[in-house]
Design an enzyme around this catalytic site. Structure first.
Site, short mmCIF file in Angstrom:
data_model
loop_
_atom_site.label_atom_id
_atom_site.label_comp_id
_atom_site.label_asym_id
_atom_site.label_seq_id
_atom_site.Cartn_x
_atom_site.Cartn_y
_atom_site.Cartn_z
N GLY A 27 0.85 -1.20 0.00
CA GLY A 27 0.00 0.00 0.00
C GLY A 27 0.88 1.24 0.00
O GLY A 27 0.52 2.29 0.54
N LYS A 163 -4.30 -0.42 11.81
CA LYS A 163 -5.66 -0.60 12.31
C LYS A 163 -6.65 -0.30 11.19
O LYS A 163 -6.27 0.41 10.27
CB LYS A 163 -5.93 0.30 13.53
N HIS A 193 -1.73 4.78 15.70
CA HIS A 193 -0.81 5.93 15.77
C HIS A 193 -1.14 6.89 16.91
O HIS A 193 -0.30 7.68 17.32
CB HIS A 193 -0.69 6.64 14.42
N LYS A 197 1.39 9.61 19.88
CA LYS A 197 1.29 11.07 20.05
C LYS A 197 1.84 11.46 21.43
O LYS A 197 1.52 10.82 22.43
CB LYS A 197 -0.16 11.54 19.91
N HIS A 255 -8.57 4.00 18.21
CA HIS A 255 -8.06 5.22 18.86
C HIS A 255 -8.84 5.54 20.13
O HIS A 255 -8.28 5.82 21.18
CB HIS A 255 -8.17 6.43 17.93
N LYS A 355 -16.44 13.04 11.38
CA LYS A 355 -15.86 13.78 10.26
C LYS A 355 -16.76 14.97 9.97
O LYS A 355 -17.95 14.94 10.26
CB LYS A 355 -15.83 12.90 9.01
C1 BG6 Z 1 -6.79 7.51 11.08
C2 BG6 Z 1 -8.16 7.38 10.48
O1 BG6 Z 1 -6.49 6.37 11.86
O2 BG6 Z 1 -6.76 8.64 11.91
C3 BG6 Z 1 -8.54 8.63 9.71
O3 BG6 Z 1 -8.17 6.27 9.60
C4 BG6 Z 1 -8.37 9.86 10.56
O4 BG6 Z 1 -9.87 8.56 9.25
C5 BG6 Z 1 -6.99 9.86 11.22
O5 BG6 Z 1 -8.51 10.99 9.72
C6 BG6 Z 1 -6.88 10.97 12.23
O6 BG6 Z 1 -5.58 11.02 12.67
P1 BG6 Z 1 -5.01 12.34 13.31
O7 BG6 Z 1 -3.65 11.98 13.79
O8 BG6 Z 1 -5.01 13.37 12.22
O9 BG6 Z 1 -5.95 12.70 14.41
#
Ligand code: BG6
Length: 501
Positions: A27, A163, A193, A197, A255, A355
């Site tokens: 990917g 994820k 991720h 942070k 998350h 979103k």
């Molecule tokens: C990703 C999601 O894991 O996290 C996305 O798949 C989302 O949809 C993104 O936009 C948000 O990440 P961050 O670090 O910008 O809050």
């Protein structure tokens, strides 16, 4: 009132194991690679944290020449720098090679083998497979990896899985079984991720590095908790993925659950990966499964309609590319969760994510109970509850609101804020992906999910997904630029509370 960081001792620079590696990204031309992975690799390169012997092979479905791929790497990085063109060093771009193939047809096995074999001293490299792909491609890619001869060679191998890990409990278990045919558990990095942070990691430091907050960190002193992961962007070019995932699998299962665990978990025996992960799993296990009656009352699903974001008109979700005109996919969720253990019984965790909301905002708010007596008889206003806010985005900041006396003869209580802002620190912090890539190279699993945790998170989410799947929603039910459906506001109001923002 701002808080400054005092330097009591000079922290030693982060020791990065700059072991040589070969990274194979599946990917490699996708949205995630372009937005997060490639810029993170470049920043690590700029910070001198990538070994000279670091090589990247990107695998993608689309036909591209090496030059076209390197151009894509360049533009992805430039876009992430937001300042337009930058001169991306050739020595960085030359680290990349591209291979086009269809993993379902097991294409590219010979090419990958050849690519690896051309490294002279292969034993000095670790091979890291990175699946920056939607969950439905994972099985094909694992089949392909299993057929690579290189898996029998005696070098270190690792795999990073993005994820969501699977699409429900059953698929997560199957995926894990397949992974274990090739990799040992300590070679599997299930990435989320948010755990990379800085402010998210700071939750544990804040809680367990200070003795003044932890005694208050329980049902006796905390009224409720609010967690918001809001974005103003839509689904951009990710319609295919998002239609299947929706907000529940994209954010809440991973998350959001991780954020709940960090706020709620007990102190670990030590800061080693398994001790930290053990405590998180206990929290996931304590989140009560909801009955349908409960969900009807306490969960809200939404989908955005047209509206304005930063003054610009935007289309509704159902008009986005690769989205079904009658789509029932949720782009907003809010709900009241409970962590049923000794510490948290009765304390609601209100969570929301969506979103095309008013703005980008990720924060955790710990709302303390108000003082037992309204002592200030002349006060014309109510005293606000103390709030501790972990702001994760857009600013990385921690603030505590406390009530003070407003100067003058009247007895006015007045809230003031104590703030600690990361941007004021004169240090370079790594972004989430940079930090997690470094941890993976070093072999530190602390900030990655373990299988039992993943399964427990699905255990909570599966009934919620099933419940919403049965409902035929009248979407859209919120305008782009709002804070989700009105029901989300009412969710707190009917408990006599309100969202901080
Ligand atoms: C990703 C999601 O894991 O996290 C996305 O798949 C989302 O949809 C993104 O936009 C948000 O990440 P961050 O670090 O910008 O809050």
């Amino acid at each position: 009132m701002d808080l400054e960081m005092k330097t009591l001792c000079e922290p030693e620079g982060v020791e990065v194991n700059t072991q040589p590696f070969v990274l194979i990204i599946f990917g490699g031309g996708g949205d995630l690679s372009q937005k997060k992975l490639l810029p993170a690799l470049y920043n690590l390169f700029k910070l001198d944290k990538l070994n000279n012997d670091a090589y990247i092979l990107s695998y993608g479905r689309r036909e591209r020449t090496q030059d076209q791929y390197r151009e894509l790497v360049k533009t992805s990085i430039e876009r992430s720098l937001q300042g337009g063109k930058a001169s991306i060093e050739d020595s960085f771009l030359e680290k990349f090679n591209y291979l086009s193939g269809d993993s379902e047809k097991l294409e590219g096995i010979d090419e990958i083998n050849k690519y690896i074999c051309k490294f002279k001293d292969i034993k000095k490299y670790q091979i890291i497979f990175y699946l920056a792909t939607p969950p439905n491609l994972a099985e094909n890619i694992l089949n392909l990896i299993q057929k690579l001869e290189l898996c029998d060679k005696p070098f270190k191998k690792k795999i990073v899985m993005e994820k969501p890990f699977g699409i429900d409990t059953v698929s997560a278990i199957n995926l894990n079984d397949n992974l274990h045919k090739i990799f040992e558990e300590e070679e599997i990095y299930r990435i989320d991720h948010y755990l990379g942070k800085e402010t998210v990691q700071n939750i544990l430091f804040f809680r367990f590095g200070n003795s003044i907050f932890e005694p208050l960190w329980n049902r006796s002193f905390i009224d409720h908790i609010q967690i918001t992961v809001a974005e103003n962007i839509g689904i951009e070019t990710r319609g295919n993925f998002y239609e299947k995932a929706g907000v529940l699998k994209d954010i809440i299962q991973n998350h959001m659950m991780q954020l709940i665990a960090l706020v709620a978990m007990e102190p670990p025996a030590n800061f080693e990966a398994d001790c930290v992960r053990d405590e998180k799993v206990k929290i996931f296990k304590s989140i009560s499964i909801m009955s349908e009656e409960y969900m009807e009352e306490n969960l809200v699903l939404g989908q955005y309609g047209t509206g304005k974001i930063s003054g610009e008109n935007v289309v509704e979700y159902r008009d986005e590319k690769n989205v079904d005109k009658d789509s029932n996919t949720g782009t907003f969720f809010s709900g009241k969760f409970h962590v049923d253990n000794w510490r948290w019984a009765g304390v609601p965790f209100y969570v929301r994510s969506g979103k095309r909301l008013d703005r980008k905002l990720t924060e955790i708010v710990i709302v303390f109970k108000t003082p037992p007596l309204k002592l200030f008889g002349n006060a014309c206003r109510d005293m606000l509850a103390n709030e501790l806010v972990f702001s994760i985005q857009p600013e990385e900041k921690i603030s505590l609101s406390i009530n003070m006396k407003y100067p003058g003869v009247e007895n006015y209580p007045h809230p003031v804020e104590m703030n600690f802002n990361y941007s004021k620190l004169d240090t370079i912090s790594l972004t989430a992906y940079e930090r997690l890539i470094v941890d993976c190279i070093k072999g530190d699993l602390t900030l990655f999910s373990r299988q039992d945790g993943v399964e427990e998170m699905w255990r909570v989410l599966d009934p919620i997904v099933a419940y919403f799947n049965k409902i035929n929603f009248k979407f859209p039910n919120y305008s782009a630029g709002a804070w989700g459906p009105v029901k989300s506001k009412i969710l707190l109001e009917k408990d006599g509370r309100k969202w901080r923002i």
